[in-house]
Write a protein that holds these residues in place. Structure first.
Motif, mmCIF file in Angstrom:
data_model
loop_
_atom_site.group_PDB
_atom_site.id
_atom_site.type_symbol
_atom_site.label_atom_id
_atom_site.label_comp_id
_atom_site.label_asym_id
_atom_site.label_seq_id
_atom_site.Cartn_x
_atom_site.Cartn_y
_atom_site.Cartn_z
ATOM 1 N N VAL A 27 7.650 -34.069 35.951
ATOM 2 C CA VAL A 27 6.479 -33.421 35.358
ATOM 3 C C VAL A 27 6.898 -32.198 34.546
ATOM 4 C CG1 VAL A 27 4.190 -32.471 35.860
ATOM 5 C CG2 VAL A 27 5.237 -34.077 37.467
ATOM 6 N N VAL A 29 5.468 -28.827 33.316
ATOM 7 C CA VAL A 29 4.328 -27.930 33.538
ATOM 8 C C VAL A 29 4.506 -26.745 32.601
ATOM 9 C CG1 VAL A 29 3.133 -26.459 35.197
ATOM 10 C CG2 VAL A 29 4.172 -28.606 35.962
ATOM 11 N N LEU A 54 3.632 -25.059 42.955
ATOM 12 C CA LEU A 54 4.627 -25.956 42.338
ATOM 13 C C LEU A 54 5.660 -26.393 43.375
ATOM 14 C CD1 LEU A 54 5.020 -24.188 38.877
ATOM 15 C CD2 LEU A 54 4.142 -26.496 39.281
ATOM 16 N N LEU A 57 4.183 -29.143 45.325
ATOM 17 C CA LEU A 57 4.194 -30.406 44.562
ATOM 18 C C LEU A 57 5.586 -31.001 44.515
ATOM 19 C CD1 LEU A 57 2.088 -29.851 41.331
ATOM 20 C CD2 LEU A 57 1.473 -31.059 43.416
ATOM 21 N N ALA A 58 6.579 -30.131 44.300
ATOM 22 C CA ALA A 58 7.952 -30.622 44.166
ATOM 23 C C ALA A 58 8.437 -31.220 45.476
ATOM 24 C CB ALA A 58 8.874 -29.485 43.745
ATOM 25 N N SER A 62 6.221 -38.315 45.994
ATOM 26 C CA SER A 62 5.421 -38.570 44.804
ATOM 27 C C SER A 62 4.735 -39.919 44.813
ATOM 28 C CB SER A 62 6.282 -38.433 43.562
ATOM 29 O OG SER A 62 7.368 -39.297 43.651
ATOM 30 N N ARG A 76 8.986 -34.919 43.648
ATOM 31 C CA ARG A 76 8.618 -34.723 42.250
ATOM 32 C C ARG A 76 9.578 -33.723 41.654
ATOM 33 N NH1 ARG A 76 3.478 -34.171 44.088
ATOM 34 N NH2 ARG A 76 2.288 -36.050 43.708
ATOM 35 N N ARG A 77 10.062 -34.041 40.471
ATOM 36 C CA ARG A 77 10.912 -33.056 39.795
ATOM 37 C C ARG A 77 10.078 -32.370 38.727
ATOM 38 N NH1 ARG A 77 15.391 -36.730 37.922
ATOM 39 N NH2 ARG A 77 13.626 -38.142 37.863
ATOM 40 N N ILE A 78 10.268 -31.075 38.616
ATOM 41 C CA ILE A 78 9.411 -30.294 37.720
ATOM 42 C C ILE A 78 10.250 -29.483 36.754
ATOM 43 C CG2 ILE A 78 7.781 -28.343 37.653
ATOM 44 C CD1 ILE A 78 6.709 -29.445 40.365
ATOM 45 N N LEU A 80 9.527 -26.324 34.270
ATOM 46 C CA LEU A 80 8.483 -25.351 33.960
ATOM 47 C C LEU A 80 8.758 -24.729 32.597
ATOM 48 C CD1 LEU A 80 6.044 -23.681 35.007
ATOM 49 C CD2 LEU A 80 7.703 -22.088 35.981
ATOM 50 N N LEU A 166 15.087 -25.873 39.645
ATOM 51 C CA LEU A 166 13.914 -25.935 38.768
ATOM 52 C C LEU A 166 14.214 -25.210 37.438
ATOM 53 C CD1 LEU A 166 10.326 -25.928 39.562
ATOM 54 C CD2 LEU A 166 11.017 -24.039 38.122
ATOM 55 N N ALA A 198 9.594 -37.292 30.815
ATOM 56 C CA ALA A 198 8.595 -36.988 31.847
ATOM 57 C C ALA A 198 7.506 -38.051 31.884
ATOM 58 C CB ALA A 198 7.975 -35.621 31.560
#
Ligand code: GLU
Length: 406
Positions: A27, A29, A54, A57-58, A62, A76-78, A80, A166, A198
């Motif tokens: 994702v 963000v 976050l 979520l991470a 997922s 989940r990989r994020i 930012l 991250l 993504a």
């Protein structure tokens, strides 16, 4: 206001949204300065709240199934994308009694240089409290234009994400001159969606979502829960007729969402300052605006060529050429070119216009000087000027993206 396609029931997009949020594995963000900062600089409480959400979520599985070692399960990989460097820099200097004149490119760049370290420090502290290390990544548009550097950046992101770090990305403001700028972080974030592959784009903004009308004209305009076809929105009317050049605001958010949609990625526009907004959205609460992805995504190469830089010039085409491009998927030939604007070299990205409307963008086989000589000419007339070894097309259809979000 957007109309839903006739065959689409309201619950279809709700289900699509719920499933996409549940399944999202990678994702982007993006969070804007207006969410992170106020007149006094960065808001610690907003940063800490977002970092906590976050991190949740991470660390959450997922796809609803725990399968990894020790039951850790897939994460989940994020990535930012954070603005706020300029705001943080200005606030710091003002707090020290040095309130510099912060208008103009150089002043913004200098303020960003002062603030970027503070911004990064604040994120790092907030995420480390949840056991998540961060990495600073500063990019200019030029970094994504060169295929080599594009791939280097992609490999670095892949490695960081593999390590569970991250990445916190911002534009490298200090060295970005106007023609190398993304313009705004919405644009940068939309290009990152492609770069890292993504499957979801979340844009945290100071607005409650995408409004159904320009709030300056209609103050009571409601938030649109879903945008079914972002390409059909009249952004000028909806967002007050702003141009696309680095104005930020909802215009650039919708442009970014449209780009993501073109490669099949949905966007969720959320009010970033609302308490627990990410957690609530991922738990299927009705909030913000869901921008649906296109059913037929464009090839990634076309995405890259269309958005790697701002167009360097324009070609205005005649009726026949416009029809051939739009209806037959043809290439643009010299005979269809009516007018050439700008100074550019071979390989430059051009806007293709018809009656003042943008048809798309594409890479030119000709410099502006050569194109001006051959505009409107038939093939044998072009050959008489340029010789036989010339390109038959001004823009080959493989290098053309119709309906580009520029
Ligand atoms: N790079 C700028 C900053 O960190 C923000 C640009 C934007 O918000 O679009 O302040």
């Amino acid at each position: 206001m957007v109309k839903a396609p006739k065959d689409l029931q309201p619950e279809d997009w709700r289900r699509e949204r719920a499933e996409a949020l549940l399944r999202a594995r990678l994702v982007v963000v993006k969070v804007g300065s207006a969410v992170l900062a106020d007149a006094h600089g960065l808001s610690d409480s907003v940063l800490h709240s977002l970092a906590a959400q976050l991190a949740r979520l991470a660390l959450a599985p997922s796809d609803g199934a725990f399968s990894g070692p020790e039951g850790a399960g897939p994460r989940r990989r994020i990535v930012l994308v954070s603005s706020g460097a300029v705001a943080a820099g200005r606030a710091l200097l003002a707090g020290l009694g040095r309130a510099p004149e912060c208008t103009g490119l150089a002043a913004r760049q200098a303020a960003a240089a002062v603030g970027q370290g503070r911004l990064m420090q604040a994120w790092d502290k907030a995420f480390l409290a949840h056991g998540m290390p961060t990495a600073q990544v500063l990019l200019t548009r030029d970094d994504l234009r060169s295929r080599q550097r594009f791939l280097n950046a992609r490999n670095t992101f892949a490695e960081l994400l593999h390590w569970g770090v991250l990445p916190v990305v911002n534009e490298n403001d200090t060295v970005s001159v106007s023609e190398l700028k993304f313009g705004d972080n919405d644009c940068l974030a939309s290009l990152l969606v492609n770069l890292i592959g993504a499957d979801l784009f979340v844009n945290l903004t100071s607005a409650p979502g995408v409004l159904a009308a320009d709030p300056r004209q209609e103050p009571a305009a409601p938030v649109m829960e879903c945008v079914h076809d972002v390409a059909s929105l009249d952004l000028g009317r909806l967002c007050g007729g702003k141009t696309s050049v680095g104005t930020g605001g909802m215009y650039s958010k919708l442009l970014a969402a449209r780009r993501a949609a073109q490669i099949g990625v949905p966007t969720l526009v959320l009010p970033g300052r609302e308490p627990d907004i990410l957690s609530r959205a991922f738990a299927s609460a009705a909030c913000g605006t869901w921008v649906r992805p296109c059913a037929q995504p464009i090839p990634r190469r076309k995405f890259w060529l269309a958005y790697q830089s701002d167009p360097a010039g324009s070609v205005h085409v005649d009726e026949g050429a416009a029809r051939a491009l739009l209806r037959d998927g043809a290439s643009l030939l010299p005979g269809g070119v009516r007018l050439v604007e700008g100074i550019f070299q071979e390989g430059a990205l051009l806007r293709v216009l018809h009656k003042g409307q943008s048809l798309g963008v594409g890479l030119s086989n000709y410099s502006a000087a050569a194109l001006k000589k051959i505009a409107g000419l038939k093939r044998h007339e072009v050959a008489a000027i340029l010789g036989d070894a010339h390109y038959p097309e001004v823009i080959h259809r493989d290098n053309l993206l119709l309906d580009a979000a520029v």
